[in-house]
Design a protein around this motif. Structure first.
Motif, PDB file in Angstrom:
ATOM      1  N   LEU A  25      40.155  31.218  41.889  1.00 16.29           N
ATOM      2  CA  LEU A  25      39.646  31.150  40.510  1.00 16.29           C
ATOM      3  C   LEU A  25      38.326  31.896  40.370  1.00 16.29           C
ATOM      4  O   LEU A  25      38.112  32.617  39.394  1.00 16.29           O
ATOM      5  N   ILE A  26      37.455  31.730  41.349  1.00 13.64           N
ATOM      6  CA  ILE A  26      36.165  32.431  41.312  1.00 13.64           C
ATOM      7  C   ILE A  26      36.399  33.940  41.315  1.00 13.64           C
ATOM      8  O   ILE A  26      35.781  34.676  40.541  1.00 13.64           O
ATOM      9  N   GLU A  27      37.308  34.381  42.150  1.00 14.78           N
ATOM     10  CA  GLU A  27      37.607  35.819  42.230  1.00 14.78           C
ATOM     11  C   GLU A  27      38.186  36.325  40.906  1.00 14.78           C
ATOM     12  O   GLU A  27      37.829  37.403  40.444  1.00 14.78           O
ATOM     13  N   ARG A  28      39.067  35.548  40.309  1.00 20.40           N
ATOM     14  CA  ARG A  28      39.638  35.955  39.007  1.00 20.40           C
ATOM     15  C   ARG A  28      38.548  36.068  37.953  1.00 20.40           C
ATOM     16  O   ARG A  28      38.589  36.952  37.101  1.00 20.40           O
ATOM     17  N   GLY A  29      37.577  35.189  38.019  1.00 18.62           N
ATOM     18  CA  GLY A  29      36.460  35.272  37.080  1.00 18.62           C
ATOM     19  C   GLY A  29      35.629  36.517  37.298  1.00 18.62           C
ATOM     20  O   GLY A  29      35.192  37.159  36.346  1.00 18.62           O
ATOM     21  N   LYS A  30      35.418  36.866  38.560  1.00 15.77           N
ATOM     22  CA  LYS A  30      34.619  38.058  38.871  1.00 15.77           C
ATOM     23  C   LYS A  30      35.320  39.332  38.419  1.00 15.77           C
ATOM     24  O   LYS A  30      34.678  40.259  37.936  1.00 15.77           O
TER      25      LYS A  30
END
Length: 101
Positions: A25-30
């Motif tokens: 999820l963090i990567e998708r946000g980035k």
């Protein structure tokens, strides 16, 4: 739905899998790789995921990692005292001798 899946893994005690899901999820946000046609609380891609990762590491008794993610959560939401308190608890637990499970 990914958030709900990660939370379910967490509630089922599958902390390693949950950590990986929250990192996703963090990567998708980035990368901004999410559906813009749906409403999102963008904290899911940052502070909320950092908080959950910290909690997973805490439950695994991985206090240095937990401290690191509570610190990230505090950086993203500096007004929440909770993250600083939990970070301090992790720091204190790191200094204690390991207790066999």
């Amino acid at each position: 739905l990914e958030w709900l899946r990660a939370r379910k893994l967490m509630s089922d005690g599958q902390f390693e899998k949950a950590i990986m899901a929250f990192h996703g999820l963090i990567e998708r946000g980035k990368t901004r790789d999410y559906d813009n046609s749906m409403a999102h609380d963008f904290k899911l891609f940052g502070v909320f995921s950092y908080d959950c990762i910290a909690t997973c590491h805490f439950r695994l008794r991985q206090y240095p990692e937990s401290r690191e993610y509570y610190d990230l959560a505090a950086q993203h939401d500096p007004d929440r005292l909770e993250y600083r308190v939990k970070r301090a608890l992790c720091e204190r637990l790191e200094r204690r001798p390991a207790v066999p499970r």
